[in-house]
Design an enzyme around this catalytic site. Structure first.
Site, PDB file in Angstrom:
ATOM      1  N   LYS A 492      -6.866  -8.124  32.546  1.00 14.97           N
ATOM      2  CA  LYS A 492      -6.100  -6.884  32.386  1.00 14.97           C
ATOM      3  C   LYS A 492      -4.667  -7.096  32.857  1.00 14.97           C
ATOM      4  O   LYS A 492      -4.355  -8.058  33.579  1.00 14.97           O
ATOM      5  CB  LYS A 492      -6.757  -5.758  33.176  1.00 14.97           C
ATOM      6  CG  LYS A 492      -6.861  -6.022  34.678  1.00 14.97           C
ATOM      7  CD  LYS A 492      -7.560  -4.878  35.381  1.00 14.97           C
ATOM      8  CE  LYS A 492      -7.640  -5.142  36.888  1.00 14.97           C
ATOM      9  NZ  LYS A 492      -8.219  -4.020  37.623  1.00 14.97           N
ATOM     10  N   ARG A 590     -12.761   5.847  43.226  1.00 15.78           N
ATOM     11  CA  ARG A 590     -11.950   5.953  42.016  1.00 15.78           C
ATOM     12  C   ARG A 590     -12.904   6.444  40.924  1.00 15.78           C
ATOM     13  O   ARG A 590     -13.507   7.487  41.055  1.00 15.78           O
ATOM     14  CB  ARG A 590     -11.333   4.597  41.657  1.00 15.78           C
ATOM     15  CG  ARG A 590     -10.194   4.174  42.530  1.00 15.78           C
ATOM     16  CD  ARG A 590      -9.427   2.993  41.968  1.00 15.78           C
ATOM     17  NE  ARG A 590     -10.275   1.920  41.454  1.00 15.78           N
ATOM     18  CZ  ARG A 590      -9.843   0.704  41.162  1.00 15.78           C
ATOM     19  NH1 ARG A 590      -8.570   0.410  41.325  1.00 15.78           N
ATOM     20  NH2 ARG A 590     -10.672  -0.225  40.708  1.00 15.78           N
ATOM     21  N   TYR A 716      27.867  -5.167  42.324  1.00 14.45           N
ATOM     22  CA  TYR A 716      28.003  -3.706  42.296  1.00 14.45           C
ATOM     23  C   TYR A 716      28.118  -3.133  43.705  1.00 14.45           C
ATOM     24  O   TYR A 716      27.451  -3.582  44.636  1.00 14.45           O
ATOM     25  CB  TYR A 716      26.792  -3.078  41.606  1.00 14.45           C
ATOM     26  CG  TYR A 716      26.818  -3.188  40.101  1.00 14.45           C
ATOM     27  CD1 TYR A 716      27.855  -2.642  39.349  1.00 14.45           C
ATOM     28  CD2 TYR A 716      25.788  -3.830  39.433  1.00 14.45           C
ATOM     29  CE1 TYR A 716      27.869  -2.738  37.971  1.00 14.45           C
ATOM     30  CE2 TYR A 716      25.786  -3.929  38.054  1.00 14.45           C
ATOM     31  CZ  TYR A 716      26.832  -3.381  37.320  1.00 14.45           C
ATOM     32  OH  TYR A 716      26.841  -3.476  35.952  1.00 14.45           O
ATOM     33  N   MET A 765      20.780  -5.651  36.963  1.00 13.11           N
ATOM     34  CA  MET A 765      19.690  -5.516  36.008  1.00 13.11           C
ATOM     35  C   MET A 765      19.303  -6.868  35.410  1.00 13.11           C
ATOM     36  O   MET A 765      18.118  -7.175  35.279  1.00 13.11           O
ATOM     37  CB  MET A 765      20.076  -4.555  34.875  1.00 13.11           C
ATOM     38  CG  MET A 765      18.973  -4.392  33.826  1.00 13.11           C
ATOM     39  SD  MET A 765      19.436  -3.312  32.464  1.00 13.11           S
ATOM     40  CE  MET A 765      19.403  -1.710  33.281  1.00 13.11           C
TER      41      MET A 765
END
Length: 821
Positions: A492, A590, A716, A765
């Protein structure tokens, strides 16, 4: 290729024959996954620490294999009436005895190489330098173990003029078994290091054990600068009859290296060889390559080769590919790049790798002329044609005059070009789609140009996945399980960031029993990629039920509502006995049926006769935390009781499973019928980390280097301030790739040439700036975010999180590169 009768082989290994002893054997193999010609092949069933080859004999029989070497005590579970069995006391010992006997039949110059590092590089460079003067048989890749050496020896044939074999050991007593097989006339001792030191009482003992390879040598080459190696050689009484030829950076050696000057990635080496001036240029500048190259240089000087020939060969040394890389390619293809060497033995190995990459049914081989084989072209390409047919290649693209001239020998779809340039001109007219492409070429054909055209053009920051490490970890967990326990591998979330299709394909090849995914669309993608293993969907959604039924995906049923809705979908699609898995909530809280819901569940299961309950399972909340062991034991006890109730109510047995990776490590008495292997497969554990290998390495490179003056700012918000004159490197990786922004402003480190480089300023980014003031960095240098030396677990600890979060947070735009060592 050898050819012996079964009777001859049995006689050599003191074996007992069952079956026709006149069968001809010309190929021997130990890996049941390897595609071979079944008629004249012999499978040796080796029983190792993590696997037993006898388990695969029935499957091999159904694939047409009829010849087996087995333990005397082993008996088949089913009728294998056409089989030939050679029964021996120990199959590995028998394999080694057979290899030693085969070696004794050849009187060829044989070089044996051992040491801690550099064995494979030196062997391959010797082959590069000498292959146009001698027909050389050598160890494939890094075949230097107790199994790899005999398989290498069996490659000797009547064409061999020189043999080069490497031998490695990990504990005392192993070299005595390798020496009778290799029997080198000439030895090369590379160096000594810390590898496998845990099995030796001292470095001196490890050196002495390795030197046993050379006890019958006439010549031994070594470096005198490794003080302890030189000391142990001088003190070894069994080496006193050998001619020791040395090199050193100091006087007193046969080859006295007077200077090494590196510039622009190359190194000029000057030396005196027995008082005569010598000089070579090698296309490498790192220390290890220089040392390896000097060993090669010394050997060629010993052979008496011409200085001009040596200079030309050394200047053209090619980097040795220590792994086969697997990359995404154009039009949904997979590219396996092995463009560093080309001979029939390495081709066979590469084709085996191709066959392990089973996401695509179509397999294309792009192959150049095989250079300096020492075999007549018509004989060579007949062997190549037989090999590609045997290995299931769908199409071959041949490049070169020799392979083109022998095109009629290939009985599969094929196209041929006289040279690489002609192929490139015709590239647009060739269709590549949904297939595996193996690129295999000699260096002079410049196949890197073809690789560039085929490779999918994506972001250069990458996550490298070591598939051999993945298999090692799988086998380690298998070794912890009781015999017969099944394994569900969790793939998964892109296999914890590693890439779903590729990992699932490997697990299918490794005969996992089940795969587990989170959502239906993950399972659909696996089916579309050719995965046939049963797949459990852990978070099924009603909107996906029809699609799950179409692709034979098996849902986790965790509530009465879901049970009813899926039963209706099964009826609607006219299915019967459809497999489902019942989830019990034993304390994780869960998904799952609570213990007080079990009486009603038992009644509901009887009602839904259109469903087949395949398994009942639960999930441990804190299997890897000792402080919660009493709670874990309570979960296990509750689960066992409920699973027994369900099985009794159904009237048939169900698969029971509760253990995850941490549970396998610490609660082996609760394996039940199956376990679920997740994060441990990917090399992360709180308990058995020392037994696992690193699988994932997150890497990028330096795009630019610049000098920033004192007082200037970086990034930045001007958060990065140069308190002194500083050298920074810009790396094309940022928070959009999965690099956590909390590592900004000196809190985190990236690694250049193994040295830590603090992050300076805010992570952007798409880019990150690092301080390389104390590192001899250059533009293009590799940068590591995490890997073997700095594992993801340490990065997770620094961030106060878990490795799962980091691995699954790596962006899909980061290229996944898969490789076999």
């Amino acid at each position: 290729m050898f050819r012996y009768t079964a009777k001859e082989i049995a006689s050599v290994v003191s074996g007992e024959i069952e079956g026709p002893d006149n069968r001809s054997i010309c190929h021997l193999f130990i890996d049941s996954r390897q595609q071979v010609s079944p008629v004249e092949s012999l499978f040796v069933a080796i029983k190792g620490q993590h696997n037993d080859g006898h388990r695969f004999i029935t499957d091999l029989y159904h694939r047409g294999i009829r010849n087996f070497m087995v333990l005397r005590t082993w008996r088949p579970e089913s009728n294998l009436s056409e089989s030939l069995f050679i029964r021996v006391d120990d199959t590995l010992t028998a394999l080694q005895r057979f290899a030693a006997w085969h070696r004794s039949r050849f009187k060829v110059t044989t070089i044996g190489i051992t040491g801690s590092n550099g064995k494979t590089i030196i062997k391959e460079w010797l082959h590069q330098c000498l292959q146009d003067k001698w027909h050389i048989t050598r160890s494939p890749k890094s075949y230097n173990s107790q199994v790899g050496v005999p398989l290498s020896i069996l490659l000797l044939d009547e064409n061999t003029e020189m043999a080069i074999f490497e031998a490695g050991i990990s504990r005392p007593g192993e070299m005595e078994k390798l020496e009778p097989m290799v029997r080198p006339e000439i030895g090369i001792f590379t160096n000594i290091g810390e590898a496998h030191q845990e099995n030796f009482v001292s470095i001196a003992q490890k050196i002495d054990e390795k030197l046993k390879l050379f006890e019958n040598c006439n010549i031994l080459l070594c470096c005198k600068d490794h003080d302890m190696v030189w000391q142990r050689i001088q003190q070894n009484k069994k080496l006193r009859n050998a001619n020791i030829i040395t090199w050193s950076s100091f006087t007193g050696a046969d080859l006295y290296v007077t200077s090494t000057v590196s510039s622009n990635g190359s190194t000029k080496i000057k030396a005196l060889y027995r008082h005569e001036y010598k000089e070579v240029l090698i296309p490498f500048s790192d220390r290890a390559s220089v040392e390896n190259a000097i060993h090669v240089w010394l050997f060629m000087l010993y052979l008496g080769l011409d200085d001009v020939y040596i200079y030309e060969k050394m200047s053209r040394l090619v980097q040795v590919a220590m792994r086969l890389e697997q990359k995404n390619a154009i039009n949904n293809c997979i590219l396996i790049n092995d463009t560093y060497n080309s001979d029939i033995n390495s081709l066979s190995i590469a084709l085996d790798v191709l066959n392990r990459t089973i996401q695509r049914n179509k397999k294309t081989l792009i192959l150049s002329d095989i250079m300096q084989s020492g075999i007549k072209p018509e004989i060579l390409y007949k062997k190549v044609a037989d090999l590609v047919h045997e290995k299931g290649v769908s199409r071959i693209i041949g490049i070169g005059q020799d392979i083109s001239a022998n095109s009629p020998r290939f009985k599969i779809p094929a196209v041929f070009y006289s040279d690489t340039g002609t192929f490139i001109k015709d590239f647009r007219n060739i269709t590549f789609s949904n297939e595996v492409i193996l690129l295999k070429g000699s260096r002079v054909f410049e196949f890197e140009k073809i690789s560039s055209m085929l490779e999918e053009k994506v972001h250069t920051t990458r996550l490298e996945i070591n598939l051999d490490a993945l298999v090692h970890n799988l086998n380690y967990y298998k070794s912890l399980l009781p015999e017969g326990t099944r394994i569900m591998v969790m793939v998964k979330a892109l296999s914890y960031g590693s890439g779903t299709h590729e990992i699932a394909s490997l697990m299918q090849f490794q005969k996992a029993d089940y795969l587990g995914v989170a959502f239906a669309d993950e399972g659909v993608s696996l089916r579309q990629a050719g995965i046939t293993l049963p797949i459990m969907v852990m978070n099924p959604e009603p909107a996906s039920f029809d699609m799950m039924l179409e692709y034979r995906l098996e849902p986790e049923i965790y509530s009465f509502r879901l049970l009813e809705l899926f039963s209706q979908a099964v009826i609607r699609n006219q299915e019967i006995n459809y497999p489902v898995h019942i989830k019990i909530d034993t304390g994780m809280h869960r998904l799952g049926f609570l213990p007080d819901e079990i009486p009603d569940l038992l009644l509901a299961l009887v009602k839904h006769q259109n469903l087949k309950i395949i398994s009942v399972f639960s999930h441990l909340a804190a299997a890897d935390e000792e402080v919660h062991d009493s709670f874990t034991q309570k979960q296990i006890s509750t689960f066992k009781d409920i699973a027994n109730q369900i099985s009794k109510q159904l009237g048939y047995p169900v698969i029971r499973h509760i253990l995850n990776s941490g549970g396998i490590e610490r609660f082996r008495d609760a394996c039940f019928d199956m376990v679920r292997l997740g994060i441990g497969l990917y090399g992360v554990s709180n308990t058995v980390q020392q037994h696992l290998r690193n699988v994932s390495s997150f890497k990028s490179h330096i795009s630019q280097i610049k000098i920033i003056n004192k007082g200037e700012t970086i990034g930045y918000g001007r958060k990065g301030k140069a308190t002194n004159k500083v050298t920074i490197a810009i790396v094309p990786v940022g928070y959009a790739d999965g690099l956590d922004r909390r590592l900004s402003n000196g809190y985190g480190l990236l690694f250049v040439k193994g040295h830590p480089a603090p992050i300076i300023g805010n992570i952007c980014m798409d880019m990150t700036m690092i301080d390389v003031s104390t590192i001899a960095a250059t533009e293009g240098d590799e940068v590591t975010i995490f890997g073997a030396a700095y594992p993801v677990s340490r990065l997770a600890e620094k961030l106060g999180t878990i490795p799962y979060e980091i691995l699954t947070g790596i962006s899909s735009r980061v290229k996944r590169v898969y490789f076999h060592e």
